[in-house]
Design a protein around this motif. Structure first.
Motif, PDB file in Angstrom:
ATOM      1  N   UNK A   1       8.657 -13.270   6.681  1.00 10.57           N
ATOM      2  CA  UNK A   1       8.945 -14.267   5.656  1.00 10.57           C
ATOM      3  C   UNK A   1       7.637 -14.839   5.141  1.00 10.57           C
ATOM      4  N   UNK A   2       7.753 -15.633   4.107  1.00  5.43           N
ATOM      5  CA  UNK A   2       6.567 -16.215   3.506  1.00  5.43           C
ATOM      6  C   UNK A   2       5.997 -15.305   2.436  1.00  5.43           C
ATOM      7  N   UNK A   3       4.695 -15.389   2.214  1.00  7.93           N
ATOM      8  CA  UNK A   3       4.018 -14.635   1.167  1.00  7.93           C
ATOM      9  C   UNK A   3       3.717 -13.210   1.635  1.00  7.93           C
ATOM     10  N   UNK A   4       4.125 -12.209   0.835  1.00  8.86           N
ATOM     11  CA  UNK A   4       3.952 -10.797   1.202  1.00  8.86           C
ATOM     12  C   UNK A   4       3.370 -10.035   0.019  1.00  8.86           C
ATOM     13  N   UNK A   5       2.371  -9.202   0.287  1.00 11.31           N
ATOM     14  CA  UNK A   5       1.767  -8.371  -0.746  1.00 11.31           C
ATOM     15  C   UNK A   5       2.674  -7.168  -1.022  1.00 11.31           C
ATOM     16  N   UNK A   6       3.228  -7.096  -2.228  1.00  6.95           N
ATOM     17  CA  UNK A   6       4.094  -5.974  -2.607  1.00  6.95           C
ATOM     18  C   UNK A   6       3.515  -5.230  -3.805  1.00  6.95           C
ATOM     19  N   UNK A   7       2.201  -5.359  -4.035  1.00  6.69           N
ATOM     20  CA  UNK A   7       1.589  -4.713  -5.192  1.00  6.69           C
ATOM     21  C   UNK A   7       1.539  -3.202  -4.992  1.00  6.69           C
ATOM     22  N   UNK A   8       1.368  -2.497  -6.102  1.00  4.35           N
ATOM     23  CA  UNK A   8       1.305  -1.043  -6.038  1.00  4.35           C
ATOM     24  C   UNK A   8       2.623  -0.407  -6.418  1.00  4.35           C
ATOM     25  N   UNK A   9       2.677   0.894  -6.286  1.00  5.57           N
ATOM     26  CA  UNK A   9       3.893   1.626  -6.620  1.00  5.57           C
ATOM     27  C   UNK A   9       3.929   2.014  -8.087  1.00  5.57           C
ATOM     28  N   UNK A  10       5.131   2.226  -8.585  1.00  9.80           N
ATOM     29  CA  UNK A  10       5.316   2.653  -9.968  1.00  9.80           C
ATOM     30  C   UNK A  10       6.373   1.792 -10.643  1.00  9.80           C
ATOM     31  N   UNK A  11       6.191   1.574 -11.946  1.00  8.21           N
ATOM     32  CA  UNK A  11       7.230   0.930 -12.753  1.00  8.21           C
ATOM     33  C   UNK A  11       8.389   1.911 -12.898  1.00  8.21           C
ATOM     34  N   UNK A  12       9.569   1.477 -12.508  1.00 10.76           N
ATOM     35  CA  UNK A  12      10.738   2.350 -12.613  1.00 10.76           C
ATOM     36  C   UNK A  12      11.243   2.403 -14.049  1.00 10.76           C
ATOM     37  N   UNK A  13      11.126   1.297 -14.768  1.00 10.88           N
ATOM     38  CA  UNK A  13      11.607   1.241 -16.144  1.00 10.88           C
ATOM     39  C   UNK A  13      10.809   0.161 -16.857  1.00 10.88           C
ATOM     40  N   UNK A  14      11.419  -0.534 -17.789  1.00  6.30           N
ATOM     41  CA  UNK A  14      10.705  -1.566 -18.522  1.00  6.30           C
ATOM     42  C   UNK A  14      10.707  -2.907 -17.819  1.00  6.30           C
ATOM     43  N   UNK A  15      11.432  -3.000 -16.704  1.00  3.71           N
ATOM     44  CA  UNK A  15      11.484  -4.268 -15.981  1.00  3.71           C
ATOM     45  C   UNK A  15      10.448  -4.261 -14.847  1.00  3.71           C
ATOM     46  N   UNK A  16      10.491  -5.284 -13.999  1.00  2.00           N
ATOM     47  CA  UNK A  16       9.579  -5.354 -12.863  1.00  2.00           C
ATOM     48  C   UNK A  16      10.422  -5.566 -11.615  1.00  2.00           C
ATOM     49  N   UNK A  17      10.771  -4.481 -10.986  1.00  2.28           N
ATOM     50  CA  UNK A  17      11.569  -4.545  -9.756  1.00  2.28           C
ATOM     51  C   UNK A  17      11.048  -3.497  -8.791  1.00  2.28           C
ATOM     52  N   UNK A  18      11.365  -3.665  -7.533  1.00  2.00           N
ATOM     53  CA  UNK A  18      10.922  -2.730  -6.505  1.00  2.00           C
ATOM     54  C   UNK A  18      12.148  -2.057  -5.895  1.00  2.00           C
ATOM     55  N   UNK A  19      12.313  -0.765  -6.207  1.00  9.16           N
ATOM     56  CA  UNK A  19      13.454  -0.015  -5.709  1.00  9.16           C
ATOM     57  C   UNK A  19      12.954   1.033  -4.719  1.00  9.16           C
ATOM     58  N   UNK A  20      13.223   0.834  -3.456  1.00  7.24           N
ATOM     59  CA  UNK A  20      12.724   1.747  -2.431  1.00  7.24           C
ATOM     60  C   UNK A  20      13.270   3.151  -2.610  1.00  7.24           C
ATOM     61  N   UNK A  21      14.569   3.261  -2.940  1.00 11.21           N
ATOM     62  CA  UNK A  21      15.162   4.591  -3.044  1.00 11.21           C
ATOM     63  C   UNK A  21      14.532   5.390  -4.178  1.00 11.21           C
ATOM     64  N   UNK A  22      14.224   4.739  -5.320  1.00  8.74           N
ATOM     65  CA  UNK A  22      13.605   5.463  -6.425  1.00  8.74           C
ATOM     66  C   UNK A  22      12.197   5.922  -6.068  1.00  8.74           C
ATOM     67  N   UNK A  23      11.443   5.077  -5.401  1.00  8.01           N
ATOM     68  CA  UNK A  23      10.090   5.464  -4.994  1.00  8.01           C
ATOM     69  C   UNK A  23      10.128   6.618  -4.003  1.00  8.01           C
ATOM     70  N   UNK A  24      11.059   6.531  -3.043  1.00  4.39           N
ATOM     71  CA  UNK A  24      11.167   7.594  -2.045  1.00  4.39           C
ATOM     72  C   UNK A  24      11.571   8.914  -2.685  1.00  4.39           C
TER      73      UNK A  24
END
Length: 399
Positions: A341-364
């Motif tokens: 919990x608290x502050x977590x670094x989630x930077x990196x990865x790829x934009x899935x679409x025009x929004x800003x969300x983190x989808x584990x299944x799409x990245x995998x």
């Protein structure tokens, strides 16, 4: 994603020259095309002001959708200096260009003239309107029936074809109120070498009707396929259909799949998140994006409104056989509670679409597809020259 990787490594059919380029077609452009010896296509690019204004010319469709075409007497067709009777007229229009930032509407209008007698090869055809009601007297529509004239009905892959891969083209065209073009398929097709003008391959046209449409009239019922997969000689060619003309030039070359692979790789480069997009890899540059940390609150029970919503959307868990887990009604009911919990670094990865969300299944899934491609497709593991910042580091650019 795997399908996209496969597309990056094989030629794909693309459209022909059905619509003029908006950048080269301002309002007022006029063009005449000879679609067949008995069918002419007059193209006019026009515009309209905001409603309730009408189009500024060729206003052949009323507010109820009814078509009101000009009478034959309003049109004059000369072929080789001799008059040709217009047997019937058809019409098609569609938006060509409509930017959001400022109004610059351009409308693509096509007036079709079915001639009572066929034109001869080499003849110059001219269409005028004697009373100047349809277009100004200073505007003329001229064309020549050249056997190799560019045809809007012949659709080849403008990126090109690889010698050892399938090579197909589609022949067909929509004529608006006239329906689909009748393709003269009996004589087949030929490939013409653009350098020498020699015919290097002949083939037959096979009907390729689309299926699955439930409305009438069914579209794409008069489309034909030209398959020249057996022709493997590298070079620059045009595909010709007798009576229709020829396609734009295309190439057969070994390096064509590389163009697709590089385009796909640069597409993924543009979707990188938490990184820069910079020259010389792209002209669409930006700095590091979305670098702020995420926050997982604790305790979550403090967010009563959120938990009330979560509990309401799965209130029917007992009546749904798919819900075999306990009802997720509060923080304590979580099967997979947050460990950090608290502050977590989630930077990196790829934009899935025009929004800003983190989808584990799409990245995998994307990672799986790229690794699978590098492992299974010949040559992919050695691709280290796709124009990425990491190119040339001795590791496959897919990895």
């Amino acid at each position: 994603m795997l399908g996209m990787v496969l597309l990056a490594l094989r030629p794909a059919l693309r459209g022909g020259m059905g619509a003029p380029s908006p950048q080269k077609s301002p309002s007022g452009v006029n063009t005449l095309r000879v679609l067949s010896p008995t069918l002419l296509e007059l193209v006019r690019i026009n515009t309209k002001q905001p409603d309730p204004a009408r189009v500024d010319s060729w206003d052949f469709v009323d507010s109820g959708g009814a078509l009101h075409l000009p009478a034959s007497a309003q049109l004059s067709v000369l072929a080789g200096g001799r008059p040709v009777v217009v047997q019937a007229a058809g019409f098609k229009r569609r938006p060509l260009y409509a930017p959001l930032a400022h109004r610059d509407l351009r409308i693509d209008n096509r007036l079709y003239l079915h001639l009572a007698s066929p034109l001869a090869e080499g003849q110059t055809v001219t269409v005028t309107n004697p009373d100047a009601d349809l277009w100004p007297a200073t505007v003329t529509f001229n064309a020549v029936l050249d056997p190799l004239r560019e045809s809007t009905a012949i659709h080849v892959n403008h990126e090109g074809y690889a010698p050892g891969f399938p090579k197909k083209a589609m022949i067909g065209y929509y004529l608006g109120s006239f329906g689909e073009l009748d393709v003269p398929a009996a004589s087949g097709f030929s490939l013409v070498d653009t350098s020498s003008g020699a015919i290097v391959f002949n083939g037959t046209l096979q009907v390729r009707q689309d299926v699955g449409y439930v409305y009438s009239p069914k579209p794409y019922q008069k489309v034909f396929e030209a398959d020249f997969s057996g022709f493997v000689a590298p070079g620059r060619y045009r595909l010709k259909v007798s009576g229709l003309g020829a396609s734009l030039p295309f190439v057969i070359a070994e390096d064509i799949p590389m163009n697709f692979a590089r385009t796909y790789a640069l597409g993924l480069y543009h979707q990188r998140c938490g990184a820069t997009n910079a020259l010389p890899y792209t002209r669409h540059t930006h700095g590091i994006c979305h670098s702020a940390p995420a926050t997982v609150p604790s305790p979550q029970s403090a967010f009563a409104a959120a938990w009330k919503t979560i509990a309401s959307v799965n209130a029917d868990y007992a009546g749904n056989p798919r819900h075999i887990a306990p009802r997720l009604a509060n923080e304590a009911a979580q099967l997979y509670p947050f460990v950090r919990t608290g502050s977590i670094d989630v930077s990196g990865g790829h934009h899935d679409a025009g929004d800003y969300s983190k989808y584990t299944i799409n990245s995998a899934y994307m990672i799986n597809a790229l690794v699978f491609a590098a492992d299974a497709f010949r040559g992919c593991a050695t691709l280290d020259n796709l124009g990425l910042p990491e190119s040339g580091d001795g590791k496959s650019d897919l990895l």
